[in-house]
Write a protein that holds these residues in place. Structure first.
Motif, mmCIF file in Angstrom:
data_model
loop_
_atom_site.group_PDB
_atom_site.id
_atom_site.type_symbol
_atom_site.label_atom_id
_atom_site.label_comp_id
_atom_site.label_asym_id
_atom_site.label_seq_id
_atom_site.Cartn_x
_atom_site.Cartn_y
_atom_site.Cartn_z
ATOM 1 N N GLU A 120 -62.357 -52.154 -46.333
ATOM 2 C CA GLU A 120 -61.701 -51.170 -45.462
ATOM 3 C C GLU A 120 -62.681 -50.593 -44.443
ATOM 4 N N ALA A 121 -63.899 -50.297 -44.894
ATOM 5 C CA ALA A 121 -64.902 -49.718 -43.991
ATOM 6 C C ALA A 121 -65.270 -50.702 -42.882
ATOM 7 N N ILE A 122 -65.410 -51.979 -43.233
ATOM 8 C CA ILE A 122 -65.738 -52.997 -42.225
ATOM 9 C C ILE A 122 -64.580 -53.149 -41.244
ATOM 10 N N LEU A 123 -63.351 -53.169 -41.769
ATOM 11 C CA LEU A 123 -62.181 -53.307 -40.905
ATOM 12 C C LEU A 123 -62.071 -52.119 -39.954
ATOM 13 N N GLN A 124 -62.373 -50.920 -40.441
ATOM 14 C CA GLN A 124 -62.320 -49.735 -39.583
ATOM 15 C C GLN A 124 -63.354 -49.829 -38.465
ATOM 16 N N ALA A 125 -64.557 -50.315 -38.797
ATOM 17 C CA ALA A 125 -65.599 -50.479 -37.775
ATOM 18 C C ALA A 125 -65.155 -51.484 -36.715
ATOM 19 N N ALA A 126 -64.516 -52.567 -37.162
ATOM 20 C CA ALA A 126 -64.025 -53.574 -36.216
ATOM 21 C C ALA A 126 -62.904 -53.006 -35.351
ATOM 22 N N TYR A 127 -62.028 -52.203 -35.954
ATOM 23 C CA TYR A 127 -60.912 -51.608 -35.209
ATOM 24 C C TYR A 127 -61.422 -50.622 -34.158
ATOM 25 N N ASP A 128 -62.437 -49.832 -34.523
ATOM 26 C CA ASP A 128 -63.032 -48.905 -33.554
ATOM 27 C C ASP A 128 -63.621 -49.672 -32.373
ATOM 28 N N LEU A 129 -64.288 -50.788 -32.667
ATOM 29 C CA LEU A 129 -64.862 -51.619 -31.604
ATOM 30 C C LEU A 129 -63.763 -52.254 -30.759
ATOM 31 N N PHE A 130 -62.696 -52.698 -31.409
ATOM 32 C CA PHE A 130 -61.573 -53.319 -30.706
ATOM 33 C C PHE A 130 -60.991 -52.378 -29.649
ATOM 34 N N ASN A 131 -60.968 -51.089 -29.956
ATOM 35 C CA ASN A 131 -60.407 -50.102 -29.028
ATOM 36 C C ASN A 131 -61.356 -49.749 -27.882
ATOM 37 N N LYS A 132 -62.611 -50.207 -27.966
ATOM 38 C CA LYS A 132 -63.568 -50.001 -26.872
ATOM 39 C C LYS A 132 -63.549 -51.252 -25.997
ATOM 40 N N LYS A 133 -62.600 -51.303 -25.088
ATOM 41 C CA LYS A 133 -62.341 -52.520 -24.319
ATOM 42 C C LYS A 133 -63.544 -52.982 -23.500
ATOM 43 N N ARG A 134 -64.422 -52.057 -23.118
ATOM 44 C CA ARG A 134 -65.550 -52.423 -22.258
ATOM 45 C C ARG A 134 -66.871 -52.463 -23.020
ATOM 46 N N ALA A 135 -66.810 -52.483 -24.329
ATOM 47 C CA ALA A 135 -68.040 -52.501 -25.128
ATOM 48 C C ALA A 135 -68.823 -53.783 -24.865
ATOM 49 N N LYS A 136 -70.151 -53.660 -24.851
ATOM 50 C CA LYS A 136 -71.022 -54.803 -24.610
ATOM 51 C C LYS A 136 -70.903 -55.802 -25.762
ATOM 52 N N ASP A 137 -70.795 -57.084 -25.423
ATOM 53 C CA ASP A 137 -70.695 -58.162 -26.420
ATOM 54 C C ASP A 137 -69.568 -57.902 -27.420
ATOM 55 N N ARG A 138 -68.471 -57.326 -26.947
ATOM 56 C CA ARG A 138 -67.372 -56.933 -27.837
ATOM 57 C C ARG A 138 -66.831 -58.115 -28.633
ATOM 58 N N ASP A 139 -66.556 -59.227 -27.961
ATOM 59 C CA ASP A 139 -65.976 -60.384 -28.648
ATOM 60 C C ASP A 139 -66.935 -60.949 -29.692
ATOM 61 N N GLU A 140 -68.208 -61.001 -29.335
ATOM 62 C CA GLU A 140 -69.207 -61.521 -30.275
ATOM 63 C C GLU A 140 -69.329 -60.611 -31.495
ATOM 64 N N GLN A 141 -69.285 -59.300 -31.259
ATOM 65 C CA GLN A 141 -69.386 -58.351 -32.369
ATOM 66 C C GLN A 141 -68.140 -58.393 -33.255
ATOM 67 N N LEU A 142 -66.962 -58.602 -32.654
ATOM 68 C CA LEU A 142 -65.744 -58.731 -33.453
ATOM 69 C C LEU A 142 -65.805 -59.979 -34.331
ATOM 70 N N THR A 143 -66.378 -61.049 -33.806
ATOM 71 C CA THR A 143 -66.555 -62.268 -34.595
ATOM 72 C C THR A 143 -67.481 -62.003 -35.778
ATOM 73 N N ARG A 144 -68.575 -61.281 -35.514
ATOM 74 C CA ARG A 144 -69.525 -60.955 -36.590
ATOM 75 C C ARG A 144 -68.872 -60.075 -37.654
ATOM 76 N N LEU A 145 -68.157 -59.034 -37.224
ATOM 77 C CA LEU A 145 -67.522 -58.126 -38.179
ATOM 78 C C LEU A 145 -66.395 -58.816 -38.948
ATOM 79 N N SER A 146 -65.716 -59.755 -38.307
ATOM 80 C CA SER A 146 -64.685 -60.526 -39.016
ATOM 81 C C SER A 146 -65.326 -61.304 -40.157
ATOM 82 N N GLY A 147 -66.486 -61.906 -39.881
ATOM 83 C CA GLY A 147 -67.210 -62.624 -40.924
ATOM 84 C C GLY A 147 -67.623 -61.706 -42.059
ATOM 85 N N GLU A 148 -68.086 -60.500 -41.722
ATOM 86 C CA GLU A 148 -68.471 -59.535 -42.757
ATOM 87 C C GLU A 148 -67.264 -59.128 -43.597
ATOM 88 N N PHE A 149 -66.109 -58.983 -42.932
ATOM 89 C CA PHE A 149 -64.887 -58.622 -43.660
ATOM 90 C C PHE A 149 -64.528 -59.712 -44.667
#
Length: 483
Positions: free
Chosen positions: A205-234
């Motif tokens: 749940e904590a990892i998913l919440q971190a990914a969701y917070d990042l998902f809502n930051k549309k202009r975050a640096k390396d957003r797609d790459e970080q979502l891929t990393r957090l998906s793997g952690e999940f």
């Protein structure tokens, strides 16, 4: 530290070691790296024994996690032998640090009972096990020691209630095991690595919440790459059936509102199933429908179709439809969760019987713990940017056809929706979608999204009634229907 030979299990010349050894330390690690298509496990154990040339050894068992689903003994097993505990501990730590380094990416998993590793380690816990899981395991052991009461010759439930209970449990179990690499056993939710703990699910749940917070930051640096990393952690925390093809792995990246909603529903379902597993720890595995019913903690009564109550409520459901006329009521049940009735906000007033629909796999959870305030919701195929069009509340409708859109059919082609008594009090009407609400405006008790009609423009296609305190509603009926 001098490099030590890793003996493959059964290799010629391997030093002997006592069969009755002690597992002094153990760790179960998992990595899912979507970028490199890795889905692997690594178990490390430190063994000690008497009466052999080497008193200590470090045992490892590793391989692809998905191979374990068909063969728990899959993977490579190796042993490293030592004369002193200090040397063995140093080797254990060296392997652990290497595997959990940033370059390797493994994460330790907390399991109530492991399915991999040495024969001595299997069936024992690994990692930091939360207090609730420890309590459940202790109760299960005590129940096993004291013996189970004899199975009754037949269920004491009415046929209608018995059929409903079997139906919702089968749907919940099926939804869970279709999504997560797990099966339901007498001990709980068993993944290829072992029995998941509540604490491990909360890590997910904590990892998913971190990914969701990042998902809502549309202009975050390396957003797609970080979502891929957090998906793997999940997926490292909560093993899923992903597939081995590049297309399947790419599709597993959690990068849409629908994907977040689905994962959140899966985690909630896992928590619900652990909750209803009962003090004895085997409700999910038991064939006794009475025990499954008792685990829900909700009184359920089947209403005879010949009764006036059935006819009146069935007629009200059919009559409430405004968009379509496809609903046919098959069964009606009275439901009562004593906690809801005791906490119900009687003083708010303006009570109405309203409809609440949900996926067929959610009803074990809803009946056992009530309707939760949403975290992530996708409604009627429309992408929402937060929990709902009127914020983070519990949503109801006065038209059964509206609730129909939130439901899914089960194996017997029927759906479920609740009829709840909702204390609406003073309602604030809205004709424009207003995101982000966490409570009604000052002086109001609820919010109402007003359905558009000819001459009354509105952004709401249906009437939506929203409360922000769970005690303003209580379940009173459950409707099984087709539509």
């Amino acid at each position: 530290m001098t490099k030590v030979k890793a003996w493959t299990s059964g290799e010629s010349g391997e030093p002997g070691f006592a069969e009755a050894f002690e597992v002094a330390r153990k760790a179960v690690l998992q990595v899912t790296d979507i970028k490199t298509n890795r889905n692997k496990y690594y178990a490390i154990e430190l063994h000690s024994a008497e009466g052999c040339e080497y008193r200590f050894r470090v045992f490892t068992h590793y391989g692809r996690t998905d191979d374990l689903e068909t063969n728990p003994d899959a993977g490579q097993k190796e042993c490293r032998y030592f004369s002193s505990l200090a040397e063995a501990e140093s080797c254990f730590q060296q392997i652990y640090r290497q595997k959990t380094s940033a370059s390797k990416g493994y994460r330790e998993v907390a399991l109530a009972s492991t399915r991999i590793g040495s024969h001595q380690a299997r069936g024992t816990g690994a990692g930091e096990i939360d207090a609730k899981t420890l309590e459940r395991l202790a109760r299960a052991k005590a129940a096993e020691k004291n013996g189970r009461p004899a199975e009754p010759p037949a269920s004491r439930l009415s046929p209608g209630v018995s059929d409903l209970v079997r139906y919702i449990y089968d749907e919940a179990k099926g939804a869970l095991t279709d999504t997560v690499a797990a099966r339901i056993t007498a001990n709980g939710i068993e993944t290829p690595l072992g029995i998941l703990t509540l604490g491990q699910i909360e890590k997910g749940e904590a990892i998913l919440q971190a990914a969701y917070d990042l998902f809502n930051k549309k202009r975050a640096k390396d957003r797609d790459e970080q979502l891929t990393r957090l998906s793997g952690e999940f997926y490292s925390a909560i093993p899923h059936r992903i597939g081995r093809s590049r297309a399947a792995v790419d599709a597993a990246v959690i990068s849409s509102l629908e994907a977040f909603a689905q994962k959140q529903q899966t985690l909630q379902l896992m928590k619900d199933m652990l909750q209803v597993n009962g003090e004895g720890g085997d409700v999910l595995f038991s064939s006794r429908v009475d025990r499954e019913y008792e685990a829900l903690g909700t009184r359920i009564e089947w209403v005879d179709p010949a009764d006036r109550e059935f006819k009146e409520l069935s007629k009200a459901v059919i009559k409430s439809q405004v968009k379509s006329k496809t609903i046919a009521v098959k069964n009606l049940f009275r439901v009562r969760r004593d906690a809801e009735w005791g906490q119900f906000a009687d003083g708010v007033g303006n009570d109405r019987l309203l409809y609440h629909g949900s996926r067929i796999s959610n009803w074990v959870g809803i009946l056992s713990r009530g309707i939760l305030l949403p975290k992530i919701v996708v409604s009627m195929g429309v992408h929402r940017t937060d929990a709902g069009w009127l914020g983070h509340g519990i949503y109801f409708g006065d038209a059964a056809c509206t609730s129909l859109f939130y439901t899914t059919p089960g194996r017997r082609k029927t759906r479920l929706m609740a009829i709840a008594r909702v204390a609406l009090g003073k309602m604030k009407d809205y004709t424009k979608i207003t995101y982000g609400l966490t409570e009604p405006p000052k002086g109001f008790d609820s919010c109402h999204g007003v359905r558009r009609k000819f001459g009354r423009p509105s952004e709401f296609a249906d009437d939506e009634y929203v409360i922000y305190r769970p005690e303003q509603q209580r379940l009173e009926y459950l409707v099984e229907f087709t539509g």
